[in-house]
Write a protein that holds these residues in place. Structure first.
Motif, PDB file in Angstrom:
ATOM      1  N   LEU A  24       0.809  -1.216   0.000  1.00 53.87           N
ATOM      2  CA  LEU A  24       0.000   0.000   0.000  1.00 53.87           C
ATOM      3  C   LEU A  24       0.846   1.272   0.000  1.00 53.87           C
ATOM      4  N   GLY A  25       2.168   1.107   0.054  1.00 50.82           N
ATOM      5  CA  GLY A  25       3.058   2.256   0.150  1.00 50.82           C
ATOM      6  C   GLY A  25       3.089   3.113  -1.103  1.00 50.82           C
ATOM      7  N   LYS A  26       3.351   4.400  -0.919  1.00 47.69           N
ATOM      8  CA  LYS A  26       3.481   5.349  -2.023  1.00 47.69           C
ATOM      9  C   LYS A  26       4.773   6.122  -1.842  1.00 47.69           C
ATOM     10  N   MET A  27       5.499   6.301  -2.934  1.00 51.79           N
ATOM     11  CA  MET A  27       6.813   6.934  -2.827  1.00 51.79           C
ATOM     12  C   MET A  27       6.731   8.373  -2.360  1.00 51.79           C
ATOM     13  N   GLU A  28       5.668   9.090  -2.733  1.00 49.00           N
ATOM     14  CA  GLU A  28       5.574  10.474  -2.284  1.00 49.00           C
ATOM     15  C   GLU A  28       5.483  10.548  -0.756  1.00 49.00           C
ATOM     16  N   ASP A  29       4.794   9.577  -0.156  1.00 51.53           N
ATOM     17  CA  ASP A  29       4.702   9.547   1.308  1.00 51.53           C
ATOM     18  C   ASP A  29       6.042   9.169   1.927  1.00 51.53           C
ATOM     19  N   ILE A  30       6.733   8.201   1.303  1.00 48.26           N
ATOM     20  CA  ILE A  30       8.025   7.752   1.826  1.00 48.26           C
ATOM     21  C   ILE A  30       9.042   8.882   1.781  1.00 48.26           C
ATOM     22  N   PHE A  31       9.123   9.590   0.662  1.00 51.66           N
ATOM     23  CA  PHE A  31      10.080  10.697   0.550  1.00 51.66           C
ATOM     24  C   PHE A  31       9.703  11.858   1.471  1.00 51.66           C
ATOM     25  N   GLN A  32       8.406  12.107   1.605  1.00 47.79           N
ATOM     26  CA  GLN A  32       7.973  13.210   2.459  1.00 47.79           C
ATOM     27  C   GLN A  32       8.345  12.949   3.920  1.00 47.79           C
ATOM     28  N   ASN A  33       8.209  11.716   4.343  1.00 45.71           N
ATOM     29  CA  ASN A  33       8.518  11.352   5.731  1.00 45.71           C
ATOM     30  C   ASN A  33       9.991  11.030   5.944  1.00 45.71           C
ATOM     31  N   GLY A  34      10.742  10.867   4.843  1.00 46.05           N
ATOM     32  CA  GLY A  34      12.174  10.602   4.927  1.00 46.05           C
ATOM     33  C   GLY A  34      12.525   9.192   4.489  1.00 46.05           C
ATOM     34  N   LEU A  35      13.254   9.082   3.363  1.00 44.62           N
ATOM     35  CA  LEU A  35      13.635   7.764   2.858  1.00 44.62           C
ATOM     36  C   LEU A  35      14.549   7.048   3.847  1.00 44.62           C
ATOM     37  N   HIS A  36      15.498   7.783   4.420  1.00 43.69           N
ATOM     38  CA  HIS A  36      16.413   7.174   5.393  1.00 43.69           C
ATOM     39  C   HIS A  36      15.642   6.604   6.586  1.00 43.69           C
ATOM     40  N   GLU A  37      14.699   7.366   7.100  1.00 41.49           N
ATOM     41  CA  GLU A  37      13.916   6.907   8.238  1.00 41.49           C
ATOM     42  C   GLU A  37      13.080   5.684   7.870  1.00 41.49           C
ATOM     43  N   PHE A  38      12.500   5.697   6.675  1.00 39.51           N
ATOM     44  CA  PHE A  38      11.713   4.549   6.222  1.00 39.51           C
ATOM     45  C   PHE A  38      12.568   3.288   6.147  1.00 39.51           C
ATOM     46  N   LEU A  39      13.749   3.415   5.551  1.00 34.63           N
ATOM     47  CA  LEU A  39      14.619   2.252   5.387  1.00 34.63           C
ATOM     48  C   LEU A  39      15.148   1.751   6.720  1.00 34.63           C
ATOM     49  N   GLN A  40      15.479   2.674   7.622  1.00 33.83           N
ATOM     50  CA  GLN A  40      15.931   2.263   8.950  1.00 33.83           C
ATOM     51  C   GLN A  40      14.831   1.511   9.686  1.00 33.83           C
ATOM     52  N   ASP A  41      13.607   1.990   9.606  1.00 30.53           N
ATOM     53  CA  ASP A  41      12.480   1.299  10.244  1.00 30.53           C
ATOM     54  C   ASP A  41      12.255  -0.072   9.615  1.00 30.53           C
ATOM     55  N   PHE A  42      12.392  -0.129   8.286  1.00 25.77           N
ATOM     56  CA  PHE A  42      12.200  -1.415   7.614  1.00 25.77           C
ATOM     57  C   PHE A  42      13.252  -2.421   8.052  1.00 25.77           C
ATOM     58  N   MET A  43      14.525  -2.009   8.089  1.00 24.37           N
ATOM     59  CA  MET A  43      15.591  -2.941   8.490  1.00 24.37           C
ATOM     60  C   MET A  43      15.396  -3.434   9.916  1.00 24.37           C
ATOM     61  N   LYS A  44      14.929  -2.558  10.782  1.00 20.77           N
ATOM     62  CA  LYS A  44      14.660  -2.957  12.163  1.00 20.77           C
ATOM     63  C   LYS A  44      13.551  -4.000  12.196  1.00 20.77           C
ATOM     64  N   ALA A  45      12.479  -3.780  11.441  1.00 17.29           N
ATOM     65  CA  ALA A  45      11.362  -4.728  11.403  1.00 17.29           C
ATOM     66  C   ALA A  45      11.788  -6.056  10.775  1.00 17.29           C
ATOM     67  N   ASN A  46      12.610  -5.980   9.734  1.00 14.46           N
ATOM     68  CA  ASN A  46      13.081  -7.191   9.059  1.00 14.46           C
ATOM     69  C   ASN A  46      13.955  -8.033   9.997  1.00 14.46           C
ATOM     70  N   ASN A  47      14.842  -7.374  10.729  1.00 15.80           N
ATOM     71  CA  ASN A  47      15.692  -8.083  11.686  1.00 15.80           C
ATOM     72  C   ASN A  47      14.864  -8.684  12.820  1.00 15.80           C
ATOM     73  N   GLN A  48      13.843  -7.956  13.253  1.00 16.62           N
ATOM     74  CA  GLN A  48      12.981  -8.474  14.319  1.00 16.62           C
ATOM     75  C   GLN A  48      12.220  -9.706  13.837  1.00 16.62           C
ATOM     76  N   LEU A  49      11.766  -9.680  12.578  1.00 11.35           N
ATOM     77  CA  LEU A  49      11.077 -10.845  12.033  1.00 11.35           C
ATOM     78  C   LEU A  49      11.998 -12.061  12.009  1.00 11.35           C
ATOM     79  N   ALA A  50      13.247 -11.865  11.591  1.00 12.55           N
ATOM     80  CA  ALA A  50      14.197 -12.980  11.576  1.00 12.55           C
ATOM     81  C   ALA A  50      14.377 -13.559  12.978  1.00 12.55           C
ATOM     82  N   THR A  51      14.470 -12.676  13.979  1.00 13.19           N
ATOM     83  CA  THR A  51      14.594 -13.131  15.370  1.00 13.19           C
ATOM     84  C   THR A  51      13.354 -13.906  15.805  1.00 13.19           C
TER      85      THR A  51
END
Length: 315
Positions: A279-306
């Motif tokens: 459901l994601g949209k790039m305009e929302d991701i860039f507006q909120n910060g691509l770096h912040e989005f990717l950092q949140d994603f990596m944290k969630a991905n690592n948590q899922l692996a755990t």
């Protein structure tokens, strides 16, 4: 399936994927270091490669400054680096050997053969002019393993745990390479949209084998940052995108739930991440910060692996 068997399958595939990703990161660093701007800034380019690979601490534990030769050795051959290609291939092979009876002959021979050939390579023989060819070989051997797995393994828990390892690792790598490009390589706003910026985005696409696919998909020869980011984050057609990875993670967890006749929280966790990507949209991701989005994603991905490891009793 025993937890230690599931863990070996998960980490076998994850380390093969990591070896390929390390080769791809080295290719990015090498290509960017050859660009005109790199004459005065090559150390920043190589530092970004170390940061992306999460190898900065291990590198500076042994080296005082950044040199091309030391970077290449550390990421390819250093036995003290837990993410070097050598360590990844050896660990993947050891995990495969631990579950040898669960693998087809083709899968095992692809693992064992790759390790045996890599082990014969002398680090001093991989000079900068030979580096691109050697990185291509690593990527091809990883694809051979993946092809053997996809083409010969029964679709039961052995296959599902292997797929989880592959796509958890791939999602992490795609997010890292995007994050380091946008957040570290270009700290100056004046660089955005410049010729150097466009060349770097093109190099990022080449590193994930998406250069031609991007141009075909968007019918555009111009590398637009928001479209490149969209392609590698949201487009399910792109096999290294975050959304594609989570499509397969959810499929693998669904397969395990059906096989074991039990649903776990990690399955809902993966579905939630997949749904947000869909459901994601790039305009929302860039507006909120691509770096912040990717950092949140990596944290969630690592948590899922755990959580997967805890759910299925990995040792």
């Amino acid at each position: 399936m025993l937890g230690r068997t599931a863990a070996s399958l998960f980490w076998m595939s994850r380390y093969v994927e990591r070896a390929e990703n390390m080769a791809r990161l080295l290719e990015v660093g090498y290509r960017i270091s050859l660009m005109p701007r790199a004459i005065e800034g090559h150390r920043d380019e190589w530092r970004s490669t170390l940061t992306t690979a999460a190898c900065e601490a291990s590198y500076f534990a042994k080296h005082k400054e950044i040199t091309t030769g030391d970077i290449i050795h550390h990421l390819l051959f250093d036995e003290d680096n837990p993410s070097s290609v050598r360590t990844c291939l050896e660990t993947a092979r050891n995990n495969g050997r631990a579950v040898r009876t669960a693998l087809t002959r083709d899968v095992w021979e692809s693992l064992n053969g790759t390790w045996n050939e890599f082990d014969q390579v002398k680090p001093e023989s991989i000079t900068t002019d030979r580096l691109p060819g050697f990185l291509d070989w690593i990527e091809q051997r990883a694809m051979l393993f993946r092809g053997a797995l996809l083409g010969t393994m029964l679709r039961h828990d052995t296959y599902f745990f292997s797929q989880l390892g592959t796509f958890v690792e791939r999602a992490d790598n795609t997010a890292r390479i995007l994050d380091v490009k946008y957040y570290i390589l270009l700290p100056k706003p004046s660089d955005v949209g410049s010729d150097v910026d466009i060349q770097q985005w093109a190099t990022v696409l080449r590193s994930v084998s998406a250069h031609r696919a991007y141009r075909w998909f968007y019918h555009d020869s111009t590398y637009r940052p928001w479209l490149v980011a969209e392609f590698l984050i949201l487009r399910e057609e792109m096999p290294r995108s975050l959304t594609f990875c989570y499509q397969w993670i959810t499929r693998a967890l669904d397969g395990l739930a059906e096989l074991y006749q039990q649903r776990y929280d990690c399955q809902d966790e993966a579905i939630d991440i997949y749904g947000r990507l869909k459901l994601g949209k790039m305009e929302d991701i860039f507006q909120n910060g691509l770096h912040e989005f990717l950092q949140d994603f990596m944290k969630a991905n690592n948590q899922l692996a755990t959580d997967i490891a805890q759910t299925y009793n990995f040792p």
